[in-house]
Design an enzyme around this catalytic site. Structure first.
Site, PDB file in Angstrom:
ATOM      1  N   ASP A  47       0.837  -1.196   0.000  1.00 44.52           N
ATOM      2  CA  ASP A  47       0.000   0.000   0.000  1.00 44.52           C
ATOM      3  C   ASP A  47       0.874   1.248   0.000  1.00 44.52           C
ATOM      4  OD1 ASP A  47      -2.325   1.396   0.004  1.00 44.52           O
ATOM      5  OD2 ASP A  47      -2.923   0.870   2.041  1.00 44.52           O
ATOM      6  N   ASN A  93     -10.763  -3.272  -6.189  1.00 46.88           N
ATOM      7  CA  ASN A  93      -9.961  -2.289  -6.932  1.00 46.88           C
ATOM      8  C   ASN A  93     -10.541  -1.938  -8.309  1.00 46.88           C
ATOM      9  OD1 ASN A  93      -6.766  -3.429  -5.578  1.00 46.88           O
ATOM     10  ND2 ASN A  93      -7.994  -1.655  -4.990  1.00 46.88           N
TER      11      ASN A  93
HETATM   12  C1  FPP Z   1      -1.748   0.211  -3.322  1.00 47.39           C
HETATM   13  O1  FPP Z   1      -1.317   1.509  -3.431  1.00 47.39           O
HETATM   14  C2  FPP Z   1      -1.306  -0.546  -4.443  1.00 47.39           C
HETATM   15  C3  FPP Z   1      -2.110  -1.156  -5.343  1.00 47.39           C
HETATM   16  C4  FPP Z   1      -3.579  -1.168  -5.296  1.00 47.39           C
HETATM   17  C5  FPP Z   1      -1.538  -1.870  -6.471  1.00 47.39           C
HETATM   18  C6  FPP Z   1      -0.311  -2.627  -6.101  1.00 47.39           C
HETATM   19  C7  FPP Z   1       0.278  -3.053  -7.331  1.00 47.39           C
HETATM   20  C8  FPP Z   1       1.579  -3.106  -7.587  1.00 47.39           C
HETATM   21  C9  FPP Z   1       2.676  -2.835  -6.646  1.00 47.39           C
HETATM   22  C10 FPP Z   1       1.936  -3.525  -8.916  1.00 47.39           C
HETATM   23  C11 FPP Z   1       1.735  -4.998  -8.971  1.00 47.39           C
HETATM   24  C12 FPP Z   1       2.166  -5.496 -10.215  1.00 47.39           C
HETATM   25  C13 FPP Z   1       2.945  -6.550 -10.337  1.00 47.39           C
HETATM   26  C14 FPP Z   1       3.386  -6.909 -11.675  1.00 47.39           C
HETATM   27  C15 FPP Z   1       3.396  -7.394  -9.208  1.00 47.39           C
HETATM   28  P1  FPP Z   1      -2.407   2.626  -3.588  1.00 47.39           P
HETATM   29  O2  FPP Z   1      -2.636   2.885  -5.027  1.00 47.39           O
HETATM   30  O3  FPP Z   1      -3.636   2.221  -2.835  1.00 47.39           O
HETATM   31  O4  FPP Z   1      -1.680   3.831  -2.903  1.00 47.39           O
HETATM   32  P2  FPP Z   1      -2.336   4.960  -2.012  1.00 47.39           P
HETATM   33  O5  FPP Z   1      -3.030   4.273  -0.865  1.00 47.39           O
HETATM   34  O6  FPP Z   1      -1.160   5.759  -1.586  1.00 47.39           O
HETATM   35  O7  FPP Z   1      -3.270   5.700  -2.911  1.00 47.39           O
END
Ligand code: FPP
Length: 228
Positions: A12, A60
């Protein structure tokens, strides 16, 4: 330091990592994938048998279409690029979630990566995409019915054998980054006795030292599993 059999991570903070740098959110996700690569290397070097990463939940899909599309494109690109790393480290790839709800190209790539790495002898890397724990439990309950189980045959083992994590040990250590303290529908059954480690570090900044710090902390926990 005791090594957990199964470490699960709720990654996250990609969006906030990008925002503080004045970048688009997708740049944060790209940096997040680089963190995935570093953690795969470190976890496999530490001898962790199972690593589960939560990349995309069933919830998501509610994100803006542009972000969802960018995440899917990133996932597709990396599923193809991961092959070499997984071969080098002898890591087995396993998808957690409802594959049928994913774009067809990703379904093909996921199956191909699972097939290409099935014989590997090292760590198993479980990537949760289109994953929701409640949906997994509903799926397991339906499978019990479809298999014709009688009520007395519906045991914990019967459910366990119908989860997407069939044959995988329960989660020992659950890590969540970015200062959030929620489980967000991730591996609810499997986390029944997990130790939780929450850190303020944003996922793209979570590196090998951060993983080792979480394991050090885990080593100091006294686990009683409901006993004394
Ligand atoms: C949370 O950060 C992250 C996600 C919902 C996506 C996680 C995905 C990746 C790290 C890429 C995965 C891909 C591969 C190929 C393994 P957020 O967007 O919720 O961040 P925030 O809470 O700061 O808005």
């Amino acid at each position: 330091m005791s090594v957990p059999r199964h470490v699960a991570i709720i990654m996250d903070g990609n969006g906030r990592w990008a925002a503080v740098r004045g970048m688009a959110r997708i740049k944060g996700h790209k940096a997040g994938v680089q963190a995935v690569e570093r953690i795969l290397d470190e976890a496999s070097a530490l001898g962790i048998p199972h690593l589960s990463l939560y990349a995309f939940s069933t919830e998501n899909w509610k994100r803006p279409a542009l972000e969802v599309a960018a995440l899917m494109a990133l996932l597709r690109m990396y599923l193809r690029m991961f092959v070499q790393k997984l071969q080098k480290r002898q890591i087995r790839f396993h998808h957690l979630g409802d594959l049928s709800g994913m774009p067809e190209g990703i379904q093909r790539d996921v199956k191909e990566l699972e097939r290409l790495t099935a014989h590997h002898t090292g760590m198993t890397f479980h990537l949760a995409v289109n994953y929701g724990s409640r949906s997994e439990l509903v799926h397991a309950a339906r499978a019990c019915v479809l298999d014709g189980l009688k009520p007395q045959e519906i045991t914990e083992q019967a459910i366990q054998d119908r989860l997407w994590t069939k044959g995988v040990p329960d989660v020992d250590l659950l890590i969540r980054t970015s200062g959030e303290h929620r489980i967000s529908n991730f591996l609810l059954w499997q986390c029944a006795y997990a130790e939780f480690f929450m850190t303020d570090t944003l996922w793209p900044d979570f590196g090998p030292e951060a993983l080792r710090a979480a394991l050090e902390d885990f080593s100091s926990r006294e686990r009683r599993f409901g006993g004394l």
